[in-house]
Design a protein around this motif. Structure first.
Motif, short mmCIF file in Angstrom:
data_model
loop_
_atom_site.label_atom_id
_atom_site.label_comp_id
_atom_site.label_asym_id
_atom_site.label_seq_id
_atom_site.Cartn_x
_atom_site.Cartn_y
_atom_site.Cartn_z
N THR A 246 48.36 15.17 -1.38
CA THR A 246 48.10 13.86 -2.33
C THR A 246 47.64 12.80 -1.62
O THR A 246 46.40 12.17 -1.73
CB THR A 246 49.42 13.72 -2.74
OG1 THR A 246 49.94 14.60 -3.64
CG2 THR A 246 48.94 12.30 -3.56
N ILE A 247 48.36 12.35 -0.50
CA ILE A 247 47.72 11.31 0.29
C ILE A 247 46.59 11.43 1.35
O ILE A 247 46.00 10.56 1.58
CB ILE A 247 48.80 10.76 1.32
CG1 ILE A 247 49.10 11.90 2.48
CG2 ILE A 247 50.13 10.30 0.60
CD1 ILE A 247 49.93 11.20 3.51
N ARG A 248 46.00 12.62 1.20
CA ARG A 248 44.54 12.92 1.94
C ARG A 248 43.48 13.09 1.14
O ARG A 248 42.51 13.57 1.57
CB ARG A 248 44.98 13.99 3.04
CG ARG A 248 45.92 13.84 4.21
CD ARG A 248 46.04 15.09 5.06
NE ARG A 248 47.02 14.85 6.13
CZ ARG A 248 47.44 15.33 6.85
NH1 ARG A 248 47.65 16.89 6.63
NH2 ARG A 248 48.27 15.16 8.02
N THR A 249 44.09 13.44 -0.24
CA THR A 249 42.89 13.67 -1.06
C THR A 249 42.14 12.46 -1.72
O THR A 249 43.00 11.67 -2.44
CB THR A 249 43.33 14.91 -2.00
OG1 THR A 249 44.07 15.92 -1.32
CG2 THR A 249 42.28 15.27 -3.02
N PHE A 250 40.98 12.31 -1.94
CA PHE A 250 40.35 11.34 -2.80
C PHE A 250 40.43 11.47 -4.50
O PHE A 250 40.40 12.95 -4.76
CB PHE A 250 38.75 11.57 -2.46
CG PHE A 250 38.07 10.36 -3.26
CD1 PHE A 250 37.88 9.07 -2.57
CD2 PHE A 250 37.45 10.50 -4.40
CE1 PHE A 250 37.16 8.18 -3.21
CE2 PHE A 250 36.69 9.52 -5.10
CZ PHE A 250 36.66 8.35 -4.29
N PRO A 251 40.80 10.48 -5.03
CA PRO A 251 40.93 9.18 -4.61
C PRO A 251 42.20 8.52 -4.28
O PRO A 251 42.43 7.51 -3.85
CB PRO A 251 40.33 8.52 -6.08
CG PRO A 251 40.81 9.31 -6.93
CD PRO A 251 40.89 10.72 -6.36
N ALA A 252 43.42 9.48 -4.19
CA ALA A 252 44.56 9.08 -4.00
C ALA A 252 44.66 8.37 -2.34
O ALA A 252 45.26 7.64 -1.93
CB ALA A 252 45.62 9.98 -4.01
N VAL A 253 43.52 9.06 -1.63
CA VAL A 253 43.64 8.57 -0.13
C VAL A 253 43.65 7.13 0.03
O VAL A 253 43.83 6.48 1.03
CB VAL A 253 42.65 9.52 0.57
CG1 VAL A 253 41.25 9.11 0.12
CG2 VAL A 253 42.70 9.09 2.23
N ILE A 254 42.83 6.49 -0.90
CA ILE A 254 42.47 5.00 -1.03
C ILE A 254 44.00 4.40 -1.11
O ILE A 254 44.10 3.44 -0.32
CB ILE A 254 41.45 4.60 -2.12
CG1 ILE A 254 40.23 5.41 -1.74
CG2 ILE A 254 41.44 3.00 -2.12
CD1 ILE A 254 39.16 5.15 -2.88
N GLY A 255 44.52 4.71 -2.07
CA GLY A 255 45.84 4.14 -2.27
C GLY A 255 46.86 4.37 -1.22
O GLY A 255 47.78 3.34 -0.87
N ALA A 256 46.76 5.69 -0.67
CA ALA A 256 47.80 5.96 0.42
C ALA A 256 47.64 4.70 1.73
O ALA A 256 48.33 4.50 2.11
CB ALA A 256 47.60 7.23 0.84
#
Length: 225
Positions: A163-173
């Protein structure tokens, strides 16, 4: 009136778009995945504590029948003391060094238990002792639960790290949470990823090590119920 309505509609559209954008950036999915992984880690620790709680009675029972195994008993007791002294909070599961220390301590205890249980084969009276048989059954179930808990934790960690490495969630991470990858459970002591053999129907021998926790879990889960 029309201008005021249009202004309110514009603000509403902006808020809705912003909320959708934040959601897409992992505002909800990241903490959800994180809390799930932390909960699974708590399960791992609970099962290891369950095992640690069984060991004093196991050692005392074996000592009554096998005094000559004092060296093995001492090593198991020392390994238990070390394993219970190394505690990892949910906040530490992103620290590879701390996780390695915890895993190594538990692995040493697993190895010591394996040696102790193998030595019991030489004592028929002990193998038929009702107290020992009860401890044997509880330990077997606990080892299975440990394997299942580790598997579930590793799956939760994989989901969180993805999750934390996948776009777009990586932005929030990166921008919102400063999220760090969590460390999966990996045995650091040879044979530590294999539960000690606790059946005495035949000479004790370690089972073949599974390729990973995911592969071993289904059978273990069934046995641990």
């Amino acid at each position: 009136m029309a201008a005021s309505f249009l202004s309110r509609l514009t603000r509403f559209a902006f808020v809705a778009a912003a909320a959708a954008g934040l959601s897409a950036c992992g505002v909800n999915s990241i903490p959800t995945a994180e809390e799930n992984a932390k909960a699974k880690w708590a399960d791992v620790q609970n099962q290891y504590q369950r095992r640690a709680d069984l060991i004093p009675n196991l050692v005392a029972t074996v000592k009554g029948y096998a005094k000559q195994e004092q060296d093995t008993l001492t090593k198991v007791t020392e390994a238990r003391a070390k394993a219970t002294s190394v505690q990892i909070s949910a906040a530490d599961v992103t620290d590879p060094a701390k996780m390695a220390q915890y895993q190594a301590a538990q692995g040493q205890l697993s190895a010591g238990l394996g040696r102790l249980l193998a030595s019991v084969e030489a004592y028929p009276d002990l193998k038929s002792n009702q107290n020992f048989l009860a401890l044997q059954s509880q330990l077997e179930g606990t080892e299975n639960r440990i394997a299942v808990a580790r598997r579930d934790y590793n799956e939760a960690v994989q989901a969180y790290n993805t999750t934390i490495r996948t776009f777009p969630a990586v932005i929030g991470a990166k921008v919102i949470y400063g999220a760090k990858p969590m460390v999966p459970f990996q045995a650091t002591t040879p044979g530590a990823d294999t539960a000690p053999t606790v059946s005495f129907d035949s000479p004790a021998a370690p089972a073949a090590a599974p390729a990973n926790d995911n592969a071993a879990a289904p059978a273990s889960q069934a046995a641990g119920q």
